[in-house]
Design a protein around this motif. Structure first.
Motif, PDB file in Angstrom:
ATOM      1  N   VAL A 147       0.837  -1.201   0.000  1.00 18.38           N
ATOM      2  CA  VAL A 147       0.000   0.000   0.000  1.00 18.38           C
ATOM      3  C   VAL A 147       0.880   1.263   0.000  1.00 18.38           C
ATOM      4  O   VAL A 147       0.639   2.226  -0.758  1.00 18.38           O
ATOM      5  N   ALA A 148       1.937   1.231   0.773  1.00 17.54           N
ATOM      6  CA  ALA A 148       2.833   2.396   0.884  1.00 17.54           C
ATOM      7  C   ALA A 148       3.503   2.672  -0.446  1.00 17.54           C
ATOM      8  O   ALA A 148       3.536   3.848  -0.893  1.00 17.54           O
ATOM      9  N   SER A 149       3.957   1.613  -1.155  1.00 20.28           N
ATOM     10  CA  SER A 149       4.629   1.880  -2.432  1.00 20.28           C
ATOM     11  C   SER A 149       3.642   2.394  -3.461  1.00 20.28           C
ATOM     12  O   SER A 149       3.945   3.350  -4.225  1.00 20.28           O
ATOM     13  N   GLN A 150       2.429   1.840  -3.478  1.00 21.79           N
ATOM     14  CA  GLN A 150       1.408   2.312  -4.405  1.00 21.79           C
ATOM     15  C   GLN A 150       1.066   3.774  -4.088  1.00 21.79           C
ATOM     16  O   GLN A 150       0.989   4.636  -4.997  1.00 21.79           O
ATOM     17  N   THR A 151       0.859   4.054  -2.780  1.00 21.59           N
ATOM     18  CA  THR A 151       0.532   5.415  -2.359  1.00 21.59           C
ATOM     19  C   THR A 151       1.661   6.371  -2.766  1.00 21.59           C
ATOM     20  O   THR A 151       1.424   7.465  -3.302  1.00 21.59           O
ATOM     21  N   THR A 152       2.890   5.911  -2.548  1.00 20.96           N
ATOM     22  CA  THR A 152       4.048   6.714  -2.906  1.00 20.96           C
ATOM     23  C   THR A 152       4.035   7.024  -4.404  1.00 20.96           C
ATOM     24  O   THR A 152       4.214   8.183  -4.827  1.00 20.96           O
ATOM     25  N   ALA A 153       3.735   5.964  -5.219  1.00 14.90           N
ATOM     26  CA  ALA A 153       3.743   6.172  -6.665  1.00 14.90           C
ATOM     27  C   ALA A 153       2.661   7.167  -7.046  1.00 14.90           C
ATOM     28  O   ALA A 153       2.903   8.103  -7.850  1.00 14.90           O
ATOM     29  N   VAL A 154       1.444   7.020  -6.473  1.00 20.25           N
ATOM     30  CA  VAL A 154       0.344   7.934  -6.824  1.00 20.25           C
ATOM     31  C   VAL A 154       0.686   9.344  -6.380  1.00 20.25           C
ATOM     32  O   VAL A 154       0.511  10.315  -7.150  1.00 20.25           O
ATOM     33  N   LEU A 155       1.235   9.509  -5.141  1.00 22.99           N
ATOM     34  CA  LEU A 155       1.586  10.821  -4.626  1.00 22.99           C
ATOM     35  C   LEU A 155       2.629  11.473  -5.506  1.00 22.99           C
ATOM     36  O   LEU A 155       2.515  12.630  -5.866  1.00 22.99           O
ATOM     37  N   PHE A 156       3.632  10.713  -5.886  1.00 20.44           N
ATOM     38  CA  PHE A 156       4.695  11.230  -6.724  1.00 20.44           C
ATOM     39  C   PHE A 156       4.146  11.702  -8.039  1.00 20.44           C
ATOM     40  O   PHE A 156       4.497  12.812  -8.511  1.00 20.44           O
ATOM     41  N   GLU A 157       3.210  10.925  -8.648  1.00 12.45           N
ATOM     42  CA  GLU A 157       2.634  11.311  -9.917  1.00 12.45           C
ATOM     43  C   GLU A 157       1.835  12.576  -9.775  1.00 12.45           C
ATOM     44  O   GLU A 157       1.911  13.478 -10.638  1.00 12.45           O
ATOM     45  N   LYS A 158       1.061  12.658  -8.704  1.00 14.06           N
ATOM     46  CA  LYS A 158       0.229  13.845  -8.491  1.00 14.06           C
ATOM     47  C   LYS A 158       1.080  15.102  -8.277  1.00 14.06           C
ATOM     48  O   LYS A 158       0.751  16.182  -8.756  1.00 14.06           O
ATOM     49  N   LEU A 159       2.211  14.907  -7.544  1.00 11.10           N
ATOM     50  CA  LEU A 159       3.033  16.067  -7.197  1.00 11.10           C
ATOM     51  C   LEU A 159       3.898  16.478  -8.379  1.00 11.10           C
ATOM     52  O   LEU A 159       3.982  17.647  -8.685  1.00 11.10           O
ATOM     53  N   THR A 160       4.487  15.509  -9.061  1.00 10.54           N
ATOM     54  CA  THR A 160       5.402  15.875 -10.096  1.00 10.54           C
ATOM     55  C   THR A 160       4.817  15.767 -11.473  1.00 10.54           C
ATOM     56  O   THR A 160       5.365  16.333 -12.460  1.00 10.54           O
ATOM     57  N   GLY A 161       3.746  15.019 -11.615  1.00  8.42           N
ATOM     58  CA  GLY A 161       3.142  14.768 -12.888  1.00  8.42           C
ATOM     59  C   GLY A 161       3.908  13.747 -13.670  1.00  8.42           C
ATOM     60  O   GLY A 161       3.496  13.395 -14.784  1.00  8.42           O
ATOM     61  N   GLN A 162       4.880  13.226 -13.164  1.00  8.57           N
ATOM     62  CA  GLN A 162       5.663  12.187 -13.809  1.00  8.57           C
ATOM     63  C   GLN A 162       5.236  10.859 -13.293  1.00  8.57           C
ATOM     64  O   GLN A 162       5.001  10.652 -12.127  1.00  8.57           O
ATOM     65  N   ARG A 163       5.150   9.961 -14.219  1.00 10.35           N
ATOM     66  CA  ARG A 163       4.809   8.590 -13.774  1.00 10.35           C
ATOM     67  C   ARG A 163       6.027   7.911 -13.211  1.00 10.35           C
ATOM     68  O   ARG A 163       7.138   8.132 -13.721  1.00 10.35           O
ATOM     69  N   VAL A 164       5.906   7.164 -12.226  1.00 13.74           N
ATOM     70  CA  VAL A 164       7.044   6.441 -11.648  1.00 13.74           C
ATOM     71  C   VAL A 164       6.805   4.920 -11.731  1.00 13.74           C
ATOM     72  O   VAL A 164       5.687   4.428 -11.662  1.00 13.74           O
ATOM     73  N   ASP A 165       7.885   4.255 -11.932  1.00 19.03           N
ATOM     74  CA  ASP A 165       7.847   2.793 -12.005  1.00 19.03           C
ATOM     75  C   ASP A 165       7.469   2.227 -10.661  1.00 19.03           C
ATOM     76  O   ASP A 165       7.947   2.670  -9.614  1.00 19.03           O
ATOM     77  N   ALA A 166       6.601   1.249 -10.721  1.00 22.99           N
ATOM     78  CA  ALA A 166       6.108   0.639  -9.478  1.00 22.99           C
ATOM     79  C   ALA A 166       7.223  -0.012  -8.680  1.00 22.99           C
ATOM     80  O   ALA A 166       7.282   0.086  -7.464  1.00 22.99           O
ATOM     81  N   ALA A 167       8.127  -0.706  -9.389  1.00 20.97           N
ATOM     82  CA  ALA A 167       9.236  -1.384  -8.714  1.00 20.97           C
ATOM     83  C   ALA A 167      10.143  -0.392  -8.030  1.00 20.97           C
ATOM     84  O   ALA A 167      10.579  -0.624  -6.920  1.00 20.97           O
ATOM     85  N   ALA A 168      10.420   0.803  -8.709  1.00 20.29           N
ATOM     86  CA  ALA A 168      11.290   1.821  -8.112  1.00 20.29           C
ATOM     87  C   ALA A 168      10.653   2.356  -6.858  1.00 20.29           C
ATOM     88  O   ALA A 168      11.335   2.545  -5.835  1.00 20.29           O
ATOM     89  N   ALA A 169       9.333   2.576  -6.926  1.00 20.79           N
ATOM     90  CA  ALA A 169       8.631   3.099  -5.738  1.00 20.79           C
ATOM     91  C   ALA A 169       8.750   2.123  -4.598  1.00 20.79           C
ATOM     92  O   ALA A 169       9.027   2.503  -3.454  1.00 20.79           O
TER      93      ALA A 169
END
Lengths: 180, 236
Positions: A147-169
């Motif tokens: 949940v934390a990595s998914q949340t991190t990925a969504v937050l990062f996308e919302k904040l930066t507008g860049q998509r992030v790789d799920a594995a990196a998150a």
């Protein structure tokens, strides 16, 4: 009064005459009848009456002695019976004691057994419950990191507008967890 | 005295000897009949627990048996039937004599002396049979100075010879005196009219006394027989 005259007359007559005891007229009659009657009586007594009486007396004596013997015998038997009764009473008492003590031991052993069994069962249940809890926590923990990595990925996308790789998150989250 | 008079009832003559059945014979027959009934009929049931009559018969048996055993010892039990017969005969004769109008067999010296003399003879014979001529030592008292022996032997022999006399006269005189006394008092009762009550009371008491004497004399007669028997069997 007639009697008075007769009596005084007789006394006068007595004084004149000799005593009848001194009269020699009736000696042979008395002696013969004395011998006859006395001999008859002696024969009757010695042959019939006395043996009969002595037999009856002896019989009674024997009977009394016999009864006394019997009474002593009965007394002895009663005493024996009493001794036997007391003996069996003591035996029964002893047996009752052993029964009580053995059953007490048996019950104790059974309860001990049951207790240890139930304790063992309880311990088993506790162990399995603990294992389940640990498993649930572990799975819950893994879910938390997902949940934390998914949340991190969504937050990062919302904040930066860049998509992030799920594995990196996920790697970043794990690193952050491990830093804590 | 009328009450001692002997009267023939059935005249019987055997050769030269007069053997008539008299009132004396009648009362002898009654006495032995009653004794025989008393000692046999009462024992007929031979009950373990005796009735009244059986008790009496057994008591008289034991009374005489103890008398013989105490005075003569167990050797004397051979003569127990004889002593028992003598005792019962004298006792019943005396007692039957207490019935008014009856005849007292033992109030005649002929009867008592005949019995006493037979006892004396029998005892002497038993003495010689038991000890042989040694029975003569009975007349020599032991432990006396030699000089006195002849005198004492004479005295002993005389006293031995008077035994039948004393034995018979004692019984005869007691019976005679008792009955005479009763008769004299009865005479007083009649002569004194209303005051005759006083001798009458005495007579009642005397009758009781005479019953005692009747028993006692039979007892004395029997016990003296025992003592003579003891002398003959054991000397002294």
């Amino acid at each position: 009064m007639a009697e008075t005259f007769e009596l005084t007359g007789e006394i006068a007559h007595d004084q004149g005459a000799t005593m009848p005891q001194m009269n020699p007229e009736f000696v042979s009659e008395q002696l013969i009848w004395l011998v006859l009657t006395f001999t008859f009586l002696y024969v009757m007594m010695s042959r019939v009456a006395l043996p009969r009486i002595s037999a009856a007396l002896e019989e009674r004596q024997d009977k009394i002695a016999d009864d006394l013997d019997k009474a002593a015998e009965f007394k002895r038997e009663a005493e024996e019976a009493l001794a036997g009764y007391e003996q069996s009473l003591a035996g029964a008492r002893a047996r009752a004691h052993t029964i009580i003590s053995t059953s007490r031991e048996k019950v104790k052993a059974e309860t001990d057994d049951m207790r240890t069994q139930s304790e063992a069962k309880l311990a088993e249940h506790m162990e399995s419950a603990e294992a389940r809890i640990r498993e649930t926590r572990d799975t819950a923990m893994t879910h938390v990191s997902d949940v934390a990595s998914q949340t991190t990925a969504v937050l990062f996308e919302k904040l930066t507008g860049q998509r992030v790789d799920a594995a990196a998150a996920k790697a970043a989250v794990d690193a952050a967890f491990s830093q804590n | 005295m009328h009450q001692f008079e002997i009267m023939p009832i059935i005249p019987i003559q055997i050769g030269n000897i007069d053997a008539s059945f008299t009132n004396s014979s009648l009362w002898m027959v009654i006495a032995i009949g009653l004794i025989t009934l008393f000692t046999t009929v009462s024992m007929r049931g031979r009950a373990l627990v005796p009735g009244r009559m059986q008790s009496l018969a057994e008591m008289s048996y034991e009374f005489v048996a103890n008398m013989v055993r105490d005075n003569v010892g167990s050797e004397g039990m051979r003569y127990f039937p004889l002593v028992f017969t003598i005792f019962m005969f004298v006792l019943f004769s005396n007692m039957l004599g207490m019935i008014p109008g009856s005849f007292t067999v033992t109030s005649h010296i002929v009867i008592t002396f005949a019995m006493a003399f037979i006892i004396f003879l029998g005892v002497t014979v038993i003495g010689f049979m038991t000890h042989g001529l040694g029975f003569l030592r009975f007349f020599v008292p032991s432990g006396i100075p030699k000089a006195l022996v002849p005198l004492l032997v004479v005295i002993e022999v005389i006293s031995y010879m008077t035994r039948p006399v004393s034995l018979s006269v004692r019984l005869f005189a007691n019976m005679l005196a008792g009955h005479t006394m009763l008769k004299v008092f009865a005479g007083f009762v009649v002569m004194m009219g209303l005051w005759g009550v006083i001798p009458l009371v005495f007579m009642v008491a005397l009758t009781g006394l005479e019953l005692l004497v009747a028993f006692l004399q039979a007892y004395v007669f029997a016990i003296l027989t025992c003592i003579y028997l003891n002398d003959a069997i054991h000397m002294h």
